[in-house]
Design a protein around this motif. Structure first.
Motif, PDB file in Angstrom:
ATOM      1  N   ASN A 505      24.366  34.113  51.220  1.00 55.24           N
ATOM      2  CA  ASN A 505      25.468  33.935  52.160  1.00 55.24           C
ATOM      3  C   ASN A 505      25.013  34.380  53.545  1.00 55.24           C
ATOM      4  N   LEU A 506      24.983  33.436  54.488  1.00 59.96           N
ATOM      5  CA  LEU A 506      24.477  33.715  55.837  1.00 59.96           C
ATOM      6  C   LEU A 506      25.257  34.827  56.522  1.00 59.96           C
ATOM      7  N   GLU A 507      26.580  34.752  56.437  1.00 63.28           N
ATOM      8  CA  GLU A 507      27.437  35.738  57.122  1.00 63.28           C
ATOM      9  C   GLU A 507      27.121  37.160  56.656  1.00 63.28           C
ATOM     10  N   PHE A 508      27.020  37.354  55.346  1.00 56.87           N
ATOM     11  CA  PHE A 508      26.797  38.700  54.815  1.00 56.87           C
ATOM     12  C   PHE A 508      25.355  39.168  55.057  1.00 56.87           C
ATOM     13  N   ARG A 509      24.399  38.249  54.976  1.00 55.75           N
ATOM     14  CA  ARG A 509      23.010  38.654  55.263  1.00 55.75           C
ATOM     15  C   ARG A 509      22.883  39.104  56.712  1.00 55.75           C
ATOM     16  N   ALA A 510      23.517  38.373  57.613  1.00 59.26           N
ATOM     17  CA  ALA A 510      23.472  38.752  59.018  1.00 59.26           C
ATOM     18  C   ALA A 510      24.127  40.105  59.230  1.00 59.26           C
ATOM     19  N   GLU A 511      25.253  40.326  58.547  1.00 59.01           N
ATOM     20  CA  GLU A 511      25.965  41.599  58.681  1.00 59.01           C
ATOM     21  C   GLU A 511      25.127  42.756  58.143  1.00 59.01           C
ATOM     22  N   ASP A 512      24.444  42.519  57.009  1.00 59.97           N
ATOM     23  CA  ASP A 512      23.647  43.589  56.390  1.00 59.97           C
ATOM     24  C   ASP A 512      22.331  43.848  57.134  1.00 59.97           C
ATOM     25  N   GLU A 513      21.663  42.762  57.567  1.00 56.37           N
ATOM     26  CA  GLU A 513      20.304  42.897  58.100  1.00 56.37           C
ATOM     27  C   GLU A 513      20.250  43.034  59.620  1.00 56.37           C
ATOM     28  N   LEU A 514      21.285  42.523  60.317  1.00 56.63           N
ATOM     29  CA  LEU A 514      21.233  42.540  61.785  1.00 56.63           C
ATOM     30  C   LEU A 514      22.258  43.498  62.379  1.00 56.63           C
ATOM     31  N   ALA A 515      22.787  44.397  61.546  1.00 54.82           N
ATOM     32  CA  ALA A 515      23.777  45.359  62.044  1.00 54.82           C
ATOM     33  C   ALA A 515      23.167  46.194  63.165  1.00 54.82           C
ATOM     34  N   GLY A 516      23.876  46.281  64.262  1.00 58.24           N
ATOM     35  CA  GLY A 516      23.386  47.096  65.374  1.00 58.24           C
ATOM     36  C   GLY A 516      22.492  46.363  66.337  1.00 58.24           C
ATOM     37  N   MET A 517      22.035  45.150  65.976  1.00 66.76           N
ATOM     38  CA  MET A 517      21.160  44.395  66.891  1.00 66.76           C
ATOM     39  C   MET A 517      22.032  43.703  67.946  1.00 66.76           C
ATOM     40  N   PRO A 518      21.783  43.959  69.222  1.00 61.74           N
ATOM     41  CA  PRO A 518      22.621  43.378  70.272  1.00 61.74           C
ATOM     42  C   PRO A 518      22.427  41.869  70.373  1.00 61.74           C
ATOM     43  N   GLU A 519      23.430  41.187  70.970  1.00 65.22           N
ATOM     44  CA  GLU A 519      23.317  39.752  71.209  1.00 65.22           C
ATOM     45  C   GLU A 519      22.154  39.480  72.167  1.00 65.22           C
ATOM     46  N   GLY A 520      21.458  38.384  71.914  1.00 70.24           N
ATOM     47  CA  GLY A 520      20.337  38.044  72.795  1.00 70.24           C
ATOM     48  C   GLY A 520      19.324  37.192  72.068  1.00 70.24           C
ATOM     49  N   PRO A 521      18.216  36.883  72.751  1.00 74.00           N
ATOM     50  CA  PRO A 521      17.185  36.012  72.145  1.00 74.00           C
ATOM     51  C   PRO A 521      16.618  36.574  70.846  1.00 74.00           C
ATOM     52  N   GLU A 522      16.472  37.909  70.791  1.00 75.21           N
ATOM     53  CA  GLU A 522      15.897  38.513  69.591  1.00 75.21           C
ATOM     54  C   GLU A 522      16.807  38.300  68.380  1.00 75.21           C
ATOM     55  N   ARG A 523      18.123  38.478  68.581  1.00 76.60           N
ATOM     56  CA  ARG A 523      19.072  38.284  67.482  1.00 76.60           C
ATOM     57  C   ARG A 523      19.136  36.803  67.093  1.00 76.60           C
ATOM     58  N   ASP A 524      19.105  35.908  68.101  1.00 74.50           N
ATOM     59  CA  ASP A 524      19.141  34.474  67.807  1.00 74.50           C
ATOM     60  C   ASP A 524      17.940  34.063  66.959  1.00 74.50           C
ATOM     61  N   ALA A 525      16.779  34.636  67.291  1.00 68.91           N
ATOM     62  CA  ALA A 525      15.563  34.309  66.530  1.00 68.91           C
ATOM     63  C   ALA A 525      15.673  34.818  65.100  1.00 68.91           C
ATOM     64  N   ALA A 526      16.235  36.027  64.959  1.00 66.26           N
ATOM     65  CA  ALA A 526      16.412  36.590  63.620  1.00 66.26           C
ATOM     66  C   ALA A 526      17.383  35.745  62.798  1.00 66.26           C
ATOM     67  N   MET A 527      18.464  35.276  63.438  1.00 68.41           N
ATOM     68  CA  MET A 527      19.434  34.419  62.741  1.00 68.41           C
ATOM     69  C   MET A 527      18.782  33.113  62.290  1.00 68.41           C
ATOM     70  N   ALA A 528      17.976  32.545  63.175  1.00 65.16           N
ATOM     71  CA  ALA A 528      17.288  31.296  62.824  1.00 65.16           C
ATOM     72  C   ALA A 528      16.355  31.513  61.637  1.00 65.16           C
ATOM     73  N   GLN A 529      15.694  32.682  61.614  1.00 66.35           N
ATOM     74  CA  GLN A 529      14.791  33.014  60.512  1.00 66.35           C
ATOM     75  C   GLN A 529      15.563  33.115  59.201  1.00 66.35           C
ATOM     76  N   ILE A 530      16.734  33.795  59.237  1.00 65.45           N
ATOM     77  CA  ILE A 530      17.552  33.956  58.029  1.00 65.45           C
ATOM     78  C   ILE A 530      18.043  32.593  57.536  1.00 65.45           C
ATOM     79  N   LYS A 531      18.487  31.733  58.469  1.00 64.68           N
ATOM     80  CA  LYS A 531      18.952  30.398  58.089  1.00 64.68           C
ATOM     81  C   LYS A 531      17.853  29.608  57.383  1.00 64.68           C
ATOM     82  N   ALA A 532      16.630  29.704  57.933  1.00 64.64           N
ATOM     83  CA  ALA A 532      15.507  28.975  57.326  1.00 64.64           C
ATOM     84  C   ALA A 532      15.200  29.500  55.940  1.00 64.64           C
ATOM     85  N   GLU A 533      15.256  30.841  55.781  1.00 62.87           N
ATOM     86  CA  GLU A 533      14.995  31.451  54.469  1.00 62.87           C
ATOM     87  C   GLU A 533      16.041  31.012  53.453  1.00 62.87           C
ATOM     88  N   ILE A 534      17.321  30.978  53.890  1.00 64.69           N
ATOM     89  CA  ILE A 534      18.404  30.580  52.984  1.00 64.69           C
ATOM     90  C   ILE A 534      18.236  29.130  52.558  1.00 64.69           C
TER      91      ILE A 534
END
Length: 911
Positions: A505-534
């Protein structure tokens, strides 16, 4: 046969109903292009335009196509989700006050936005009911984005909110919360002393998520608000010690009804044990003097024999915490009533909390039937369609899936005993996990979850256990149950309402793995990585066969089994399901056929051998139908009995509201006083009797006790040929004059407040006593069946007579309080806030507590619920030290002059 032919040609009535909605779907679609062309501000302004059209006389049905299309476009822009046509059908069904049965994964949460938005337009408020606080908060935030975009306000009711916060939430256009929170707020509102302090407003519409869980599973059990009574901890401990000395030969138990009865020999043995413990008065256990001991004995027997640790409850931090039989969740702050919880505490050797007395109560049936429009949605409702219509007048409409279902449901496998079954289950799970197929295992209790966990550890299988001990993380665990090779053990549909997506589940993985990471290019890249893995993981899971749902035994309701199966095969995904059973399973053992064939099967099956038997499958279905029919009868019985109380509840609550809203209540008090005088004179001077037959002395005593008057009745009788009507008029005139003199001592506003306080105080006190009496009556009225009488009819007659008596007592007590009160010349204190009462949701027939989540009620010390009156009470110094001289000078409900803190009638005034 002809019915089947017609069905194959024309479809079922459900199919025809769904097809009839196609023209409406086409009309909704016709608005799509024009709405897509609007900018955000113009789209959001649609709400104001709809409300203007309503004000001009249009109906909600007229607005439906355009409003639904607006919500669809708003959801697409805000959430990136566009409603499917089948979801539109679900929204239409909800708007019409029906139940939408939609498979798991079909997006029921999004469906609710359609009917919720449309019915929120008039501004009367829509309540969206969910099964736990997590889902209420999640959905209010998630779907709230759509509503707020369109200009509607959203509130959420969760535990531990202040009255001000609750009032604001209920004032919103849309309010999310659990069934318990809404029900308890209704009860608490009707215990308050000012209209302004109430939090709810008049009901308009409710949409119930997981409607089968709320209106069926939990509807056996009323909501109860209670306060503590006298502490009897020592008696519970002593009786528990006696019960632990008896053997199974001393009693007979009925696991179906969860009841237990002493045998004749058992009764004699218990009598000897109680006598040795000094608890028995006289020689016979069932003498009147031993009523309380018998009650404690029965509850202790149930606690020790019928209620099991880690199944019905767990001991946590020195407290007995109830386990919900439907969801497997812990219910902190919930307590069984009628002394059962105290008996379990004595059994486990933890601190015993005081017993509670009912102060307000309502069933879910009667609560939800107060809504002018009620709708619901769930994955499983068709098996209870008849009950939904009988009780709530709601039809069940089965909505087709967006994509065809590709799940394979395998036949059940049977084993000789539980050990063989669990060993086979562990091996099967290992095989599927090794090839990467995720497995969701459904169990019926914590005990079975932990037993299976031990078997999986022996097989070396990594797994997550989801049960009442770990419910805080349940949504996060269930959300990832579709990952490659994941093995998740869940108790009875724990985590219901959380979508299991293959690959994760993308929403929960992002909540668990990206907690505390501020909005920005780094978070966008991490989200893209999680989407690809899923996406990559989902492809591998699909190749492995999708989610495998494995049931460790059949539940007593087919609906719960279908819920478990429905977690697999969402949105056209492949899937697999199978149930593993043994002859030791509770369903077969308690409700199944006790036949020679079943015994032969047990003797002839080899250890570890599995069989498939149509006879056993049929036996399971028959057993489930038996239990479903029994549970329906229980719920129907709850409704029948509560309907009697509900009529009375409405009268009392309406009376309270009228008192709070009235500018003055002098007329009400005067009428009560007149009725009281009529009663006193009428009892002393019966119609058709001669004056020499009148009980004049008794009448004078009653007038002094109730009205604080000593009228010259003897002189009236000597001077005139006085009849009862003249005596009544003269006494009434004296009583009115006395009260008028008291009222003149105070400001009119203050006097009105005093009268209101006395009325509400007496109303609440007698209603609470009346509830306790009805509870006791309901527990014994079934014995009237032995006299060839119908218990429910007997209950109705007795309850009506008790209600009439209660009204008489209220009139008398209000009159007496005002007549005897001495008021200080100062304004009354402000009315206090209601304390946090103990809130429970228990089954009056089985003692089970079926609340699904934690309520704001606490187990703290409960303060007095009535506002303090400025009425000085006499003390021993005023009356003299001889308690016998206090009689007549002290109200029976006043504090005892000795200073004990107890009421006079329970202390030195005890008869």
């Amino acid at each position: 046969m002809f019915g089947n032919i017609a069905k194959s040609l024309f479809g079922s009535s459900n199919d025809r109903y769904v097809r009839s909605l196609n023209p409406l779907l086409a009309k909704i679609a016709s608005f799509e292009s024009s709405l897509q062309a609007m900018d955000d501000a113009t789209l959001a302004n649609q709400t104001a335009l709809f409300r203007q059209r309503l004000a001009n006389g249009e109906k909600l049905d007229d607005l439906l196509p355009e409003a639904f299309a607006t919500v669809r476009e708003a959801a697409h822009r805000v959430l990136g989700q566009r409603h499917y046509d089948v979801q539109m059908i679900g929204g239409i069904v909800l708007h019409r006050g029906e139940i939408a049965e939609m498979r798991t994964g079909e997006g029921k949460t999004l469906v609710a936005t359609l009917a919720t938005y449309l019915n929120a337009l008039p501004g009367d408020g829509v309540h969206v009911i969910t099964v736990n606080d997590y889902l209420a908060a999640r959905d209010a935030d998630w779907m709230g984005r759509v509503y707020r975009f369109l200009g509607l306000t959203v509130g959420v009711i969760v535990p531990n909110l202040s009255d001000e916060q609750r009032r604001d939430a209920y004032a919103a256009d849309i309010t999310y919360g659990t069934n318990n929170e809404f029900g308890f707020d209704y009860l608490r509102d009707n215990m308050k002393y000012e209209r302004a302090s109430m939090v709810q407003r008049p009901f308009a519409m409710a949409i119930v998520d997981e409607v089968d869980s709320v209106l069926i599973d939990e509807a056996r059990t009323p909501l109860i608000i209670s306060g503590p009574t006298d502490d009897k901890s020592d008696l519970y401990m002593q009786v528990d010690a006696v019960v632990k000395q008896i053997t199974p030969d001393d009693y007979e138990k009925d696991e179906k009804q969860k009841t237990i009865v002493l045998t004749e020999e058992g009764t004699e043995r218990v009598e000897r044990l109680l006598e040795a413990a000094g608890l028995l008065e006289g020689a016979n256990l069932y003498d009147f003097e031993n009523t309380q001991v018998v009650h404690h004995l029965n509850q202790s027997l149930r606690a020790n024999v019928m209620f099991k640790s880690d199944i019905d409850y767990i001991v946590k931090d020195g407290k007995v915490v109830i386990i919900d039989e439907f969801t497997g969740r812990m219910m902190d702050g919930r307590r069984w009533s009628d002394g059962l919880h105290q008996a379990v505490e004595a059994k486990e050797g933890v601190q015993i909390e005081p017993e509670n007395q009912t102060m307000a109560s309502i069933t879910f049936q009667n609560y939800f039937r107060m809504y002018p429009k009620l709708a619901g949605m769930t994955g499983t409702a068709s098996t209870e369609a008849a009950e939904f219509f009988d009780i709530y007048k709601m039809n069940v409409v089965t909505i087709p899936t967006n994509k065809p279902i590709h799940r394979v449901d395998e036949e059940d496998e049977f084993y000789k005993d539980t050990h063989d079954k669990f060993r086979a289950i562990a091996k099967r799970i290992r095989q599927h996990a090794e090839k990467g197929q995720p497995v969701l295992v459904g169990t019926v209790s914590i005990e079975k979850s932990e037993l299976l966990s031990d078997f999986l550890k022996q097989e070396g299988v990594d797994h997550s256990v989801l049960n009442a001990r770990y419910h805080e993380q349940e949504a996060h665990i269930v959300a990832q149950a579709g990952r490659l090779g994941a093995v998740t053990i869940a108790t009875n549909m724990a985590g219901r309402g959380t979508d299991i997506q293959l690959g994760g589940n993308l929403e929960f993985r992002a909540e668990d793995e990206l907690a505390g990471m501020p909005e920005g290019p780094e978070r966008d890249a991490a989200m893209a990585q999680i989407k690809a893995e899923i996406a990559a993981e989902k492809a591998r899971v699909l190749e492995a066969g999708g989610l495998f749902v494995l049931g460790t035994e059949r539940h007593e309701s087919r609906r719960i089994d279908n819920q478990l199966r429905g977690r697999s095969g969402r949105q056209g995904d492949p899937g697999l399901s199978r149930f593993y059973l043994s002859l030791d399973d509770d369903l077969l053992r308690i409700f199944g056929p006790d036949t020679l064939f079943a015994k032969m099967m047990r003797n002839n099956i080899e250890d570890g051998e599995a069989i498939g038997s149509k006879w056993l499958t049929k036996a399971i279905e028959t057993a489930q139908k038996k239990v479903e029919a029994r549970n329906y009868d229980i719920r129907k019985q709850v409704v029948e009995y509560d309907d009697v109380m509900n009529d009375q509840r409405k009268v009392i609550y309406e009376q309270r509201a009228d008192i709070m809203d009235a500018e003055t209540v002098g007329d009400v008090v005067e009428d009560m006083r007149a009725e009281t005088v009529n009663t006193i004179v009428g009892e002393a001077c019966p119609v058709g009797s001669y004056p020499e037959q009148w009980n004049v002395e008794g009448m004078k005593d009653r007038l002094a006790e109730i009205l604080n008057l000593t009228p010259p009745i003897d002189r009236w009788l000597e001077e005139d040929a006085v009849d009862p009507e003249i005596i009544t008029e003269r006494v009434q005139a004296e009583a009115d004059a006395m009260v008028a003199a008291k009222a003149a001592e105070l400001e009119p506003e203050t006097w009105t407040q005093v009268e209101k306080s006395i009325l509400l105080q007496n109303l609440d006190h007698h209603w609470k006593e009346h509830l306790a009496t009805l509870d006791a009556l309901r527990q014994v009225v079934h014995l009237r069946a032995y006299a060839q009488k119908t218990p429910i009819n007997e209950y109705k007659q007795e309850a009506f007579a008790l209600f009439q008596r209660m009204l008489d007592n209220i009139r008398e007590d209000v009159t007496k309080t005002i007549a005897h009160a001495q008021f200080q010349l100062q304004a009354p204190p402000p009315l206090p806030d209601l304390p946090d009462f103990i809130t429970t949701h228990f089954d009056p027939f089985s003692g089970e507590d079926n609340s699904a989540d934690i309520d704001a009620g606490t187990l703290g010390l409960i303060q007095s619920q009535v506002p303090p009156m400025q009425i000085p009470q006499p003390t021993a110094a005023d009356l003299g030290q001889d308690p016998e001289s206090w009689q007549g000078a002290v109200s029976r409900n006043a504090p005892c002059p000795c200073g004990s803190g107890r009421k006079y009638k329970h202390c030195h005034g005890a008869v």
